[in-house]
Design an enzyme around this catalytic site. Structure first.
Site, short mmCIF file in Angstrom:
data_model
loop_
_atom_site.label_atom_id
_atom_site.label_comp_id
_atom_site.label_asym_id
_atom_site.label_seq_id
_atom_site.Cartn_x
_atom_site.Cartn_y
_atom_site.Cartn_z
N ARG A 87 -44.59 -2.85 57.38
CA ARG A 87 -45.96 -2.37 57.18
C ARG A 87 -46.21 -1.73 55.81
O ARG A 87 -47.32 -1.34 55.50
CB ARG A 87 -46.34 -1.38 58.28
CG ARG A 87 -46.43 -2.01 59.66
CD ARG A 87 -47.85 -2.15 60.15
NE ARG A 87 -48.52 -0.87 60.20
CZ ARG A 87 -49.84 -0.74 60.30
NH1 ARG A 87 -50.62 -1.79 60.34
NH2 ARG A 87 -50.40 0.45 60.36
N CYS A 103 -47.20 -6.19 70.57
CA CYS A 103 -46.97 -5.55 71.87
C CYS A 103 -47.16 -4.03 71.75
O CYS A 103 -47.33 -3.49 70.66
CB CYS A 103 -45.58 -5.88 72.37
SG CYS A 103 -44.27 -5.12 71.39
N ALA A 149 -44.96 -2.31 69.34
CA ALA A 149 -45.43 -2.48 67.96
C ALA A 149 -46.52 -1.46 67.64
O ALA A 149 -46.58 -0.90 66.54
CB ALA A 149 -45.95 -3.90 67.73
N HIS A 192 -50.78 2.28 70.86
CA HIS A 192 -51.40 3.37 70.10
C HIS A 192 -51.74 4.53 71.03
O HIS A 192 -51.48 5.69 70.72
CB HIS A 192 -52.69 2.91 69.41
CG HIS A 192 -52.56 1.69 68.56
ND1 HIS A 192 -53.49 0.68 68.56
CD2 HIS A 192 -51.60 1.32 67.68
CE1 HIS A 192 -53.10 -0.25 67.71
NE2 HIS A 192 -51.96 0.11 67.17
S1 SF4 Z 1 -41.03 -7.08 70.66
FE1 SF4 Z 1 -39.57 -6.03 72.03
S2 SF4 Z 1 -40.79 -4.43 73.03
FE2 SF4 Z 1 -42.27 -5.91 72.16
S3 SF4 Z 1 -42.67 -7.38 73.84
FE3 SF4 Z 1 -40.97 -8.22 72.62
S4 SF4 Z 1 -39.13 -7.51 73.69
FE4 SF4 Z 1 -40.81 -6.21 74.40
#
Ligand code: SF4
Length: 493
Positions: free
Chosen positions: A96, A62, A65, A195
């Protein structure tokens, strides 16, 4: 050397698409292609950066991330708050392998997890006060930190917390930069937008901090490494070569990097861009605002390293050009010995890749240096400018797959029967259970570095260790098992 021809590749794509309902089939067909090196633009053959197909397994991350996990997280002397529920932060912590020098918890914080740990009442009443208190506590507990970033998770955007106001207020109170980053996971179709958002927040909240400060003494040879996250020490291996050719590396973005390095980057003469996908935005910004040119480079495998050192040197005078040649010569015996040792063990082996950022194309040359062939590649979150670059690196008629689904990847592998797969942790155990040698190519499977000449030796060893591991003799691939069954049936007939 391509072991599959265009007709076979196209037939394979059609066969794999067959199982989808019509609408899904049409959608996925746009993301699967047979490579054609004669094309100048990849949009003639592939679509990318689109929403994943609902109902199928995607391997993407996402926006949070992309921002916290990739761009901001490795800036080591800042504290990055995962603002929201604890889970996103915990699962983005230390995965990472961005190596750094420093004392964790004192002046470096890369592997620590800071989260505002949202609860139900924070969702109902808002989390601004909690966030402000947390930043105050952080400053008391870790006085040597140089600044804070607020990496917002999904709920923050949904409830509309004003993290910008908190950042401005707390920044004044602690007298250090506090950067709000609107990287809620639901934004965009993948980590790619994260990014971009991260780059924009650096542009807006950090990069101009020293615009009116000329106290830093510059040299004509100042450069910044952009888009190297120091996975397993990658940026260190790269830095050795750049410094040996006579350049001065002022900043590393962002593996083992510091806030001060980021602030000083507008003073360099050239930005060296390794991961184009995650940091082309900030490089273009610095070109527009400060007139700093940028150049892409690839430090995987001796062929690409030599090409890249010469390309980088072409931006400088003869001293640096000679420096590049000197470095290539200095390490020649070393990398020739690596090739002499491993090429006979790896020659002719076929590889399928599926990774993010730069690796689906950058590592092709390193495999080729070892006599191996990449017969399929694809990006989790690439855009068409990534595929434009990939077309020229891949052999004709090889497979290209964008945001490949779990089903497609497995079916392609069953048909192409590669000798090695390089992909991520989510795919690793599926393919290993299918009996196929696998390297985790996001964080180098607990190994690395893979950049630079030092990294090439490790890369070659790892590929050999994986591919020629005797354990594979005890695991049967599904097709080997079915071949055996057919043989047995024929014998009994
Ligand atoms: S990991 Fe966290 S920020 Fe990313 S989509 Fe899931 S709930 Fe949302």
């Amino acid at each position: 050397m391509t072991l599959i021809n265009r007709e076979e590749t196209e037939a394979l794509i059609q066969e794999v698409l067959e199982v989808y309902p019509e609408k899904a089939r049409k959608d996925r067909a746009k993301h699967l292609a047979t490579n054609d090196q004669s094309l100048e633009k990849s949009n003639k053959c592939i679509t990318s950066n689109r929403k994943s197909l609902p109902g199928v397994m995607t391997i993407r991350g996402c926006a949070y991330a992309g921002s916290k996990g990739v761009v901001w997280g490795p800036i080591k002397d800042m504290i990055h708050i995962s603002h929201g529920p604890v889970g996103c932060g915990q699962y983005s912590r230390a995965g990472r392998r961005n190596y750094y020098v420093g004392t964790t918890g004192v002046n470096t914080f890369g592997t620590m997890n800071f989260t505002s740990d949202f609860q139900e009442k924070d969702i109902v009443f808002g989390g601004d006060k909690k966030l402000a208190k947390m930043i105050e506590e952080i400053d008391q507990l870790f006085p040597l930190h140089k600044g804070v970033s607020i990496q917002s998770e999904c709920p923050i955007g949904l409830i509309g917390d004003d993290i910008e106001a908190v950042a401005k207020k707390t920044s004044k109170e602690i007298n250090k930069p506090v950067v709000p980053v609107r990287c809620e996971g639901f934004r965009g179709v993948s980590q790619s937008l994260g990014h971009h958002i991260a780059n924009d927040s650096i542009r807006d909240w950090v990069l101009g901090n020293r615009d009116n400060d000329n106290s830093f003494e510059t040299t004509p040879y100042d450069v910044a490494i952009i888009g190297d996250y120091n996975i397993g020490g990658d940026a260190w291996s790269s830095r050795i070569l750049l410094e040996e050719m006579g350049l001065r590396v002022v900043a590393q973005w962002s593996g083992d990097g510091t806030l001060a390095e980021i602030e000083l980057t507008p003073k360099v003469k050239l930005n060296l861009l390794h991961c184009y996908r995650s940091m082309n935005y900030i490089s273009r910004h610095m070109e527009e605002k400060y007139g700093i040119p940028w150049v892409e480079y690839n430090f995987f495998g001796p062929t690409k390293i030599a090409e890249s050192l010469r390309k980088i040197a072409s931006y400088f005078d003869d001293k640096i050009k000679e420096g590049a040649e000197r470095v290539i010569e200095k390490y020649r015996a070393e990398y020739d010995a690596v090739i002499a040792k491993y090429r006979p063990r790896l020659e002719g082996k076929r590889v399928m890749l599926y990774v993010g950022g730069l690796r689906p194309r950058h590592v092709i040359g390193a495999y080729e240096d070892l006599g191996m062939e990449v017969v399929g590649t694809g990006y989790e979150f690439g855009h068409n400018d990534d595929y434009d670059r990939t077309i020229k690196e891949m052999g004709n008629a090889t497979l290209i797959y964008d945001d490949v689904t779990g089903y497609e990847f497995e079916e392609f592998v069953k048909k192409v029967k590669p000798d090695l797969i390089g992909s991520g942790i989510k795919e690793k155990y599926i393919f290993q259970k299918m009996g196929i040698p696998f390297r985790q190519m996001h964080s180098w499977d607990y190994s690395g570095p893979y950049h630079g000449y030092d990294g090439f030796a490790i890369f070659a060893r790892d590929m050999d260790m994986t591919l020629n591991n005797p354990c594979w003799a005890f695991v049967k691939t599904p097709w080997a098992a079915s071949d055996d069954a057919e043989t047995a049936l024929a014998a009994n007939a």
